[in-house]
Scaffold this motif. Sequence first.
Motif, PDB file in Angstrom:
ATOM      1  N   ASP A  12       0.811  -1.331   0.085  1.00  0.00           N
ATOM      2  CA  ASP A  12       0.073   0.051  -0.104  1.00  0.00           C
ATOM      3  C   ASP A  12       0.814   1.406   0.079  1.00  0.00           C
ATOM      4  O   ASP A  12       0.580   2.174  -0.368  1.00  0.00           O
ATOM      5  N   ALA A  13       2.083   1.033   0.251  1.00  0.00           N
ATOM      6  CA  ALA A  13       3.087   2.248   0.236  1.00  0.00           C
ATOM      7  C   ALA A  13       3.599   2.707  -0.971  1.00  0.00           C
ATOM      8  O   ALA A  13       3.081   3.783  -1.472  1.00  0.00           O
ATOM      9  N   CYS A  14       4.176   1.644  -1.802  1.00  0.00           N
ATOM     10  CA  CYS A  14       4.561   2.191  -3.044  1.00  0.00           C
ATOM     11  C   CYS A  14       3.644   1.613  -4.240  1.00  0.00           C
ATOM     12  O   CYS A  14       3.942   1.648  -5.363  1.00  0.00           O
ATOM     13  N   LEU A  15       2.698   0.861  -3.879  1.00  0.00           N
ATOM     14  CA  LEU A  15       1.834   0.423  -4.761  1.00  0.00           C
ATOM     15  C   LEU A  15       2.198  -0.768  -5.660  1.00  0.00           C
ATOM     16  O   LEU A  15       1.637  -1.121  -6.678  1.00  0.00           O
ATOM     17  N   THR A  16       3.369  -1.336  -5.357  1.00  0.00           N
ATOM     18  CA  THR A  16       3.874  -2.572  -6.245  1.00  0.00           C
ATOM     19  C   THR A  16       2.814  -3.776  -5.984  1.00  0.00           C
ATOM     20  O   THR A  16       2.570  -4.055  -4.819  1.00  0.00           O
ATOM     21  N   ILE A  17       2.461  -4.486  -7.113  1.00  0.00           N
ATOM     22  CA  ILE A  17       1.894  -5.879  -6.751  1.00  0.00           C
ATOM     23  C   ILE A  17       2.959  -6.847  -6.915  1.00  0.00           C
ATOM     24  O   ILE A  17       3.489  -6.894  -7.951  1.00  0.00           O
ATOM     25  N   HIS A  18       2.882  -7.702  -5.989  1.00  0.00           N
ATOM     26  CA  HIS A  18       3.882  -8.983  -6.337  1.00  0.00           C
ATOM     27  C   HIS A  18       3.021 -10.234  -6.565  1.00  0.00           C
ATOM     28  O   HIS A  18       2.585 -11.082  -5.742  1.00  0.00           O
ATOM     29  N   TYR A  19       3.509 -10.373  -7.889  1.00  0.00           N
ATOM     30  CA  TYR A  19       3.027 -11.726  -8.525  1.00  0.00           C
ATOM     31  C   TYR A  19       3.662 -12.664  -8.105  1.00  0.00           C
ATOM     32  O   TYR A  19       4.899 -12.504  -8.089  1.00  0.00           O
ATOM     33  N   GLN A  20       3.106 -14.002  -7.797  1.00  0.00           N
ATOM     34  CA  GLN A  20       3.816 -15.327  -7.734  1.00  0.00           C
ATOM     35  C   GLN A  20       3.437 -16.208  -8.690  1.00  0.00           C
ATOM     36  O   GLN A  20       2.181 -16.484  -9.100  1.00  0.00           O
ATOM     37  N   ASN A  21       4.244 -16.930  -9.363  1.00  0.00           N
ATOM     38  CA  ASN A  21       3.938 -17.569 -10.495  1.00  0.00           C
ATOM     39  C   ASN A  21       4.633 -19.150 -10.356  1.00  0.00           C
ATOM     40  O   ASN A  21       5.757 -18.983  -9.769  1.00  0.00           O
ATOM     41  N   PRO A  22       4.283 -20.039 -11.183  1.00  0.00           N
ATOM     42  CA  PRO A  22       4.967 -21.493 -11.263  1.00  0.00           C
ATOM     43  C   PRO A  22       6.332 -21.319 -11.477  1.00  0.00           C
ATOM     44  O   PRO A  22       6.668 -20.513 -12.371  1.00  0.00           O
TER      45      PRO A  22
END
Lengths: 178, 178
Positions: free
Chosen positions: A27-37
Amino acid sequence: MKFCSNCGGPVVLKVPAGDNLPRHVCDACLTIHYQNPRMVIGCIPEWEDQVLLCRRAIEPRYGLWTLPAGFMENGETVAQAAQRETLEEARARVELADMFAVLSVPHVNQVHIFYRARLLDLDFAPGAESLEVRLFPETAIPWPELAFRTVSTTLRHYYADRKVGGFAFHSGEILPAR
Amino acid sequence: MKFCSNCGGPVVLKVPAGDNLPRHVCDACLTIHYQNPRMVIGCIPEWEDQVLLCRRAIEPRYGLWTLPAGFMENGETVAQAAQRETLEEARARVELADMFAVLSVPHVNQVHIFYRARLLDLDFAPGAESLEVRLFPETAIPWPELAFRTVSTTLRHYYADRKVGGFAFHSGEILPAR
């Protein structure tokens, strides 16, 4: 994942706008951290009527036998990953043949890919992650001591194809053992 | 990656003991943060002699045409990813046929996988990430306006195979444009 790898702030699990799955979001820098196979890449190294297996020196499945294989790295092709893993785990040089099997393992977020390959010489030896490396004829394959179901599935396809005189490409999935 | 996603401490780039590549490592909690290639999964949705393409409503390649495809998610199989992406991007339901192409794209740390597929009905429509979704006969494929080389390569294999009357499996790699 508890903290944002970009700014170090806490992450929360929520569905971002326009998405439909929960993600770790900062919520601070708005980065979305995707996790993938992740992809595990290896090969079936052939020498005459034998194939090369490695006995694992690491967990999981310490002491059990596997085809040389490991996690694909950034910056390489699937073929390069297969050759690199074979060199690392079995100190073996191979010439790759066709891609042979692509197997999804959804419960561990992995896809395993194996090539057929021709061993170029007999100067193989255990790499750091192997206890032992050996050639096996079909009659000696240690089926109950294979480390992973993707390996046993790939070898079953391999010997079934060899019996009918032609190798096909195989894709499929490995579901959790019941 | 600047901070540890486990403890929030700073990470440093270094080669861990027993490894041979630099990784992001947290000296506080000792977590090693591996980064691996991601899979982009899609299909070639067929309807009679036409295939379904989507015009991208997002970057990269906004406005260009692509096969329905997107990042594979944790917990799904490659086949499920292909069907989900086709539903999301083209609101289209497909029955998958064989896996058709596996293409490494090492300079962007990706592997793209496409199935052949049969469109089950004509009730398709642009999803949130598409401007437009249309069926194209071979003669109308907008080759210069295709979004990705994995898509043009896959479609070239597809039409070449169709011409000789049988579909094969294809694996290969896409190198950086010179």
